[in-house]
Motif scaffolding. Structure first.
Motif, short mmCIF file in Angstrom:
data_model
loop_
_atom_site.label_atom_id
_atom_site.label_comp_id
_atom_site.label_asym_id
_atom_site.label_seq_id
_atom_site.Cartn_x
_atom_site.Cartn_y
_atom_site.Cartn_z
N GLN A 198 28.11 -46.39 -19.36
CA GLN A 198 26.71 -46.65 -19.66
C GLN A 198 25.85 -46.62 -18.39
OE1 GLN A 198 26.10 -47.00 -23.16
NE2 GLN A 198 28.20 -46.26 -22.94
N GLU A 199 24.54 -46.68 -18.58
CA GLU A 199 23.62 -46.60 -17.44
C GLU A 199 23.82 -47.73 -16.45
OE1 GLU A 199 19.65 -46.26 -18.82
OE2 GLU A 199 19.95 -44.31 -19.80
N ASP A 200 24.31 -48.87 -16.89
CA ASP A 200 24.54 -49.98 -15.97
C ASP A 200 25.89 -49.88 -15.25
OD1 ASP A 200 26.31 -50.52 -18.00
OD2 ASP A 200 25.44 -52.45 -18.58
N GLY A 201 26.61 -48.77 -15.49
CA GLY A 201 27.88 -48.56 -14.80
C GLY A 201 29.09 -49.08 -15.56
N LYS A 202 28.88 -49.85 -16.61
CA LYS A 202 29.99 -50.41 -17.37
C LYS A 202 30.51 -49.38 -18.39
CE LYS A 202 28.36 -55.21 -17.03
NZ LYS A 202 27.92 -56.40 -17.80
N LYS A 203 31.81 -49.46 -18.66
CA LYS A 203 32.42 -48.58 -19.65
C LYS A 203 32.39 -49.23 -21.01
CE LYS A 203 35.51 -46.02 -16.56
NZ LYS A 203 36.91 -45.62 -16.28
N LYS A 204 32.09 -48.41 -22.01
CA LYS A 204 32.02 -48.91 -23.37
C LYS A 204 33.02 -48.16 -24.23
CE LYS A 204 28.91 -49.50 -27.33
NZ LYS A 204 27.53 -49.31 -27.83
N PHE A 205 33.87 -48.89 -24.94
CA PHE A 205 34.82 -48.27 -25.86
C PHE A 205 34.10 -47.93 -27.15
CE2 PHE A 205 37.72 -48.60 -29.46
CZ PHE A 205 38.70 -47.68 -29.09
N ILE A 206 34.21 -46.68 -27.56
CA ILE A 206 33.54 -46.23 -28.78
C ILE A 206 34.59 -45.75 -29.76
CG2 ILE A 206 31.82 -44.67 -29.76
CD1 ILE A 206 30.60 -44.48 -26.95
N ARG A 207 34.66 -46.38 -30.90
CA ARG A 207 35.66 -46.03 -31.89
C ARG A 207 35.34 -44.67 -32.50
NH1 ARG A 207 39.54 -48.82 -33.75
NH2 ARG A 207 38.72 -50.77 -32.88
N GLY A 208 36.39 -43.93 -32.79
CA GLY A 208 36.23 -42.59 -33.36
C GLY A 208 35.75 -42.62 -34.79
N GLN A 209 35.42 -41.45 -35.30
CA GLN A 209 34.97 -41.30 -36.68
C GLN A 209 35.73 -40.16 -37.34
OE1 GLN A 209 30.55 -41.26 -35.49
NE2 GLN A 209 30.49 -42.06 -37.59
N ARG A 210 35.91 -40.27 -38.63
CA ARG A 210 36.61 -39.24 -39.39
C ARG A 210 35.61 -38.45 -40.23
NH1 ARG A 210 41.85 -39.03 -39.98
NH2 ARG A 210 41.68 -38.23 -42.12
N GLU A 211 35.84 -37.15 -40.28
CA GLU A 211 35.10 -36.24 -41.15
C GLU A 211 33.58 -36.37 -40.95
OE1 GLU A 211 36.47 -36.69 -45.15
OE2 GLU A 211 38.49 -36.03 -44.70
N VAL A 212 33.14 -36.07 -39.75
CA VAL A 212 31.71 -36.04 -39.43
C VAL A 212 31.41 -34.71 -38.74
CG1 VAL A 212 31.46 -38.55 -39.23
CG2 VAL A 212 32.12 -37.20 -37.22
N ARG A 213 30.12 -34.39 -38.61
CA ARG A 213 29.72 -33.17 -37.91
C ARG A 213 30.16 -33.22 -36.45
NH1 ARG A 213 25.36 -33.19 -41.71
NH2 ARG A 213 24.71 -31.07 -42.31
#
Length: 562
Positions: free
Chosen positions: A203-218
């Motif tokens: 992120q812009e503040d330098g911290k890492k953010k875990f983002i969960r995946g998604q199924r069947e999306v564009r």
């Protein structure tokens, strides 16, 4: 001499201020008044009104007179035996000036060169994706090229959703072969339904953010949405293609406008008139040179070409990129210091890259590797898809896509390329030719070096139950995992080896023939590698691209949008 380096009569040529020093191999900028120095250093030379003669390079520097202190003319002396130097032509002076300027920019010792380097470095936007790969690797390279529809900047308000944080609107995976003779560029449709894997985004503040995946999306939601960065798009492209992607380059709307202008416009061809109110493109059929807003409209249009969908727009984009590459190589851009400066300044402002290529020197290193590719051996193609039932999205066509991906993974070109070491390759390929034993006569033990649990047993069952090879066995795990599947056999087992290779779809490179014959009941050794995709799935890539896939070769000037 004034501050710009002009003489009193204003006719000092810039070429005369750059002198090649044979001791260093560099050009040096000498600001001494050339005429007065030459007159003082060569008292026997005939007086000249222009004052443009320079001291000979063999003259010791310590003997040069200070500017303005000319000795009184002496009595006539014997004529010098030295032949006067021929006057430089204007063309030659221009060449000297060009090479001198280039040396001035590239040699890092001068303050100006340092300023240029720092200026270009300051232009580059970088994203830390958690990987800091080397700019260039010895093997094949895969680079992700992303065009985002983020609408920041003046003049972009009229394009779609002005409040969008941006999507992966245009995505290409550029595969560069190990020997740098060819490249394959895969376009991934933005509306293809796929799974997006878990990823971390800085992120812009330098911290890492875990983002969960998604199924069947564009596919295009792999960037920008839910704060995903280009690293997430890389992981998604890797999951689809099975390729290891090491770098990304990302550009937005402004980049298309600025880059097309920097190269002097891009030549495109239309088979019919286009009047697209959505993209604001209005052009008659025929050839056009486009740049700026018109270039952006061209790569954005889709409603007036083909069936009006994203797949037809991809064809326009491939034509545009191919033409821009030809323009850069063909109009002297890469050999002109002034054009190179303009292009470098524009490109570094336009691009966002990963930290592995986040400096000028790293981009130059990568650029030199990419510059080795002959455009006739660069092919653009689109990942094969089929229409989805909703009419708005598409699905991956596995039947056509997997052979195509296999070719790219195994570094097989989509164009005919003169391969190096052809004799050695032919000899290796000959191991697949010749008589084949009956399946029931094949004796082989299967070792698992693929890293996939149960692969050896799965293959054994397939060989015995489907292929009719009862004299095979499970040898357990290999001593170490392998990248590639191999088949080791003796010369008197060659017919068995060819039968097994035919069943497994093994490439010629997998065939490892020994030098001594084996005992009558000895087994061959089949070791599964990381290229193993499952029992019954061919290991080797096809020699030619699947039929009916869309292709554009980068050097083809006759492509016209329909």
């Amino acid at each position: 001499m004034d501050a710009q380096g002009h003489g009193r009569d204003g006719d000092i040529d810039p070429a005369d201020q750059w002198v090649f020093d044979p001791n260093t191999g560099n050009y040096e900028l000498r600001l001494n008044p050339a005429g007065e120095t030459a007159a003082a250093a060569e008292p026997h030379a005939a007086p000249r009104s222009t004052g443009r003669r320079r001291a000979p390079e063999s003259e010791p520097r310590g003997r040069r007179r200070a500017a303005g202190k000319r000795e009184p003319e002496k009595a006539a002396a014997p004529a010098s035996r030295r032949k006067p130097k021929p006057k430089k032509s204007k063309t030659k002076k221009a060449l000297y000036w060009g090479s001198g300027t280039l040396a001035f920019v590239l040699v890092g010792g001068s303050a100006a060169a340092y300023f240029v380097y720092e200026h270009l470095n300051g232009n580059i936007s970088k994203v830390d994706i958690g990987e800091n790969n080397a700019a260039v690797t010895d093997g094949p390279m895969n680079i992700l090229l992303i065009g985002t529809d983020r609408r920041d900047g003046k003049g972009n308000e009229g394009y779609g959703d002005a409040g969008s944080v941006g999507h992966a609107d245009t995505t290409l995976v550029m595969h560069v072969s190990k020997d740098r003779t060819n490249a394959t560029v895969l376009s991934i449709p933005r509306d293809m339904i796929t799974d997006i894997p878990d990823c971390e985004s800085k992120q812009e503040d330098g911290k890492k953010k875990f983002i969960r995946g998604q199924r069947e999306v564009r596919f295009n939601t792999s960037l920008g949405q839910k704060e995903r960065d280009p690293g997430c798009t890389m992981k998604t492209a890797e999951k689809i293609t099975g390729l290891d992607i090491t770098h990304f380059m990302m550009a937005d709307f402004n980049a298309v406008k600025s880059m097309s202008t920097a190269v002097g416009g891009v030549d495109v061809c239309l088979a019919k008139d286009i009047d697209d109110p959505k993209s604001h493109l209005k052009l008659k059929a025929g050839n056009h040179n486009i740049k700026g807003e018109q270039a952006l409209a061209f790569v954005r249009t889709r409603h007036s070409v083909g069936f009006g969908g994203d797949l037809d727009r991809i064809k326009l984009q491939q034509q545009f990129l191919s033409s821009m590459m030809r323009k850069m190589k063909g109009n002297g851009t890469l050999s002109s210091p002034s054009k190179m400066w303009g292009l470098a300044n524009t490109a570094t402002k336009a691009l966002t890259v990963d930290t592995g290529i986040g400096t000028v020197d790293k981009l130059v290193t990568l650029g030199k590797e990419l510059g080795k590719i002959n455009l006739k051996n660069m092919t653009f193609t689109t990942v094969p898809v089929v229409d989805n039932t909703d009419g708005a999205t598409v699905l991956l066509d596995q039947t056509k896509a997997e052979p195509l991906f296999a070719m790219v993974r195994q570094d097989v070109s989509l164009t005919e390329v003169k391969q190096k070491e052809k004799a050695a390759k032919d000899k290796q390929a000959a191991r697949l030719k010749g008589p084949k034993a009956d399946a029931a006569e094949v004796r082989a033990k299967v070792l698992n070096g693929s890293g996939q649990t149960g692969a050896a047993q799965e293959t054994l069952e397939w060989m015995q139950n489907i292929e009719g090879m009862p004299l095979t066995s499970n040898g357990g795990n290999a001593p170490a995992d392998l990248d590639k599947t191999t088949l080791e056999y003796a010369p008197n087992q060659a017919d068995q080896a060819r039968r097994l290779a035919d069943s497994m779809g093994l490439p010629a490179s997998a065939m490892k023939e020994g030098t001594k014959d084996a005992a009558p009941r000895a087994e061959m050794t089949l070791t599964l590698g990381a290229d193993y995709k499952g029992a019954g799935t061919p290991i080797s890539a096809p020699a030619k691209a699947p039929k009916d896939i869309q292709k554009v070769e980068a050097d083809d000037k006759n492509v016209c949008a329909k």
